[in-house]
Design an enzyme around this catalytic site. Sequence first.
Site, mmCIF file in Angstrom:
data_model
loop_
_atom_site.group_PDB
_atom_site.id
_atom_site.type_symbol
_atom_site.label_atom_id
_atom_site.label_comp_id
_atom_site.label_asym_id
_atom_site.label_seq_id
_atom_site.Cartn_x
_atom_site.Cartn_y
_atom_site.Cartn_z
ATOM 1 N N GLU A 225 0.821 -1.210 0.000
ATOM 2 C CA GLU A 225 0.000 0.000 0.000
ATOM 3 C C GLU A 225 0.857 1.262 0.000
ATOM 4 O O GLU A 225 0.495 2.263 -0.633
ATOM 5 C CB GLU A 225 -0.934 0.008 1.207
ATOM 6 C CG GLU A 225 -2.039 -1.033 1.163
ATOM 7 C CD GLU A 225 -1.556 -2.430 1.535
ATOM 8 O OE1 GLU A 225 -2.270 -3.394 1.241
ATOM 9 O OE2 GLU A 225 -0.452 -2.547 2.115
ATOM 10 N N PRO B 154 11.284 -14.002 -0.346
ATOM 11 C CA PRO B 154 10.123 -14.359 0.477
ATOM 12 C C PRO B 154 9.249 -13.149 0.777
ATOM 13 O O PRO B 154 9.745 -12.030 0.972
ATOM 14 C CB PRO B 154 10.752 -14.909 1.761
ATOM 15 C CG PRO B 154 12.125 -15.351 1.347
ATOM 16 C CD PRO B 154 12.539 -14.358 0.306
ATOM 17 N N ARG B 155 7.940 -13.368 0.821
ATOM 18 C CA ARG B 155 6.990 -12.287 1.062
ATOM 19 C C ARG B 155 7.169 -11.680 2.445
ATOM 20 O O ARG B 155 7.094 -10.467 2.619
ATOM 21 C CB ARG B 155 5.564 -12.835 0.912
ATOM 22 C CG ARG B 155 4.446 -11.868 1.292
ATOM 23 C CD ARG B 155 4.305 -10.764 0.296
ATOM 24 N NE ARG B 155 3.134 -9.936 0.563
ATOM 25 C CZ ARG B 155 2.819 -8.864 -0.134
ATOM 26 N NH1 ARG B 155 3.578 -8.501 -1.155
ATOM 27 N NH2 ARG B 155 1.744 -8.150 0.158
ATOM 28 N N GLY C 268 12.038 -3.591 0.413
ATOM 29 C CA GLY C 268 11.860 -2.464 -0.483
ATOM 30 C C GLY C 268 12.626 -2.532 -1.785
ATOM 31 O O GLY C 268 12.600 -1.569 -2.564
ATOM 32 N N GLU C 269 13.323 -3.648 -2.061
ATOM 33 C CA GLU C 269 14.118 -3.736 -3.281
ATOM 34 C C GLU C 269 13.473 -4.598 -4.363
ATOM 35 O O GLU C 269 13.855 -4.519 -5.525
ATOM 36 C CB GLU C 269 15.512 -4.303 -2.977
ATOM 37 C CG GLU C 269 16.427 -3.367 -2.235
ATOM 38 C CD GLU C 269 17.849 -3.892 -2.151
ATOM 39 O OE1 GLU C 269 18.772 -3.067 -2.207
ATOM 40 O OE2 GLU C 269 18.040 -5.126 -2.052
ATOM 41 N N GLU D 203 4.647 -5.085 -10.937
ATOM 42 C CA GLU D 203 6.041 -4.674 -10.810
ATOM 43 C C GLU D 203 6.919 -5.315 -11.885
ATOM 44 O O GLU D 203 7.656 -4.609 -12.580
ATOM 45 C CB GLU D 203 6.544 -4.981 -9.396
ATOM 46 C CG GLU D 203 5.842 -4.118 -8.344
ATOM 47 C CD GLU D 203 6.075 -4.593 -6.924
ATOM 48 O OE1 GLU D 203 6.360 -5.805 -6.743
ATOM 49 O OE2 GLU D 203 5.959 -3.780 -6.006
#
Length: 453
Positions: free
Chosen positions: A63, A271-272, A316-317, A344
């Site tokens: 989000e 991994p999430r 964040g990458e 993405e």
Amino acid sequence: MYLLYSLVLAAALLVGAPYWLIQMLRQGKYRAGFAERLGRVPARLLRPQAPAAVWVHAVSVGEVLAASGLIAELKALFPGQRVVVSTTTTTGQKLARERFGEENVFYFPLDFAFAIRPYLRALKPPLVVLAETEFWPNFLRLAKQSGARVAVVNARISDRSLPGYRRWRGLLLGILRNVKLFLAQSEEDKRRLIAIGAAPERVQVAGNLKFDTHAAFPPPALDPLRVALAAAGPAQTVVCGSTVEGEEDLLLRAFEIVRTRHPQAVMVVAPRHPERFDAVAGLLAASGIPWRRRSALDSGDRGTIAGGVLLLDTIGELSAVYALGSMAFVGGSLVPRGGHNILEPAEYGAAILVGPHTENFRQIVSLFDRAGALRVVRPDPQALADALLQLLGDRGAREHLGGLARKTWQAHSGATQRTLDALAVLMGLRPSDPVGQPAPTLAPQAPGSGERR
């Protein structure tokens, strides 16, 4: 109703307290921002004679990324206002602080009046923007009572949540009346919002903000990763993003098959959930496949990796890492978890693979599927390996699939501007008003003014 809800919520928190405490002690989860969640407004948010603040709530990393462009545009539209951002998760908090400054970011309070009111008093928001579907009853009621106009943007109702919302429609009718504007991702989401109790005249379709994810912020520098992946190059690099429990094992078994034909190929596994980094590292150690951690690259563990796996154990990458490979598998889809964001990798023109479970992104996946811009694979190591081998061995097919993905992404961008225009109208501005000049003066409306009864 609100008193009963608060009592039930308090009881649920008390019953779950032992679990939360164990998680805090073992993994440090939920410890960060604990006082803020209970209503203690952090000193960094408090400014003498500060103007009223536009409050944007973005639950987690996804989000925050989706709302980043909108937040930048809100700052330009209302230059005399401060824009503050709240998150629920620690990972979302970290990314938001990096993007918007620590002094403008805080943890969203628990849905109790005693925790919410201090923030409303301190920030005096004329506008509250909630990303996706955060229907917290007490928060919506108190925000409206404070004089704020409340908007839900990028709204969607998933297949999984729709039955529950319908079951409680009688209660939702009163709760959703506190929202002045719903901006849905699609016509189907609009229909679902109305079906669960949103007033039809308050629901519009603005599109999906995630199509505009990188409109405002450049991707991070990835030089150490580029060096590590240099031996394979994009043509032989597969990025597996947002994987969940039960998927890494299937992917690693498929990669073992791929390596027999393409010994230089590299698989990046992201991994999430950060708390699973070590568990996935254990799987890699047991697999016998050469592997390295992304975090180690910044601590001097340089050099290339070929024929192995790179564990992306950073935050964040991922969205930018998709640019380093020509193929992408998007996780949460081999097992029944609803799938994750395919936009993405589409932005970078990667050839996209997903499993059969993509309910959370049904409209987007359907859109790409109709355009022939992705491939759906069975949750089977051999099926995964066959799909990867076909793309690895056929440059034309790989580039065609990736090109279709990028074209589809480009054709559906623009949700940020449509959302901004709708919010401007909500706040009494015309969409055509010059951005930044003159500076609109926003103030909370008188409680209850202009409300539909």
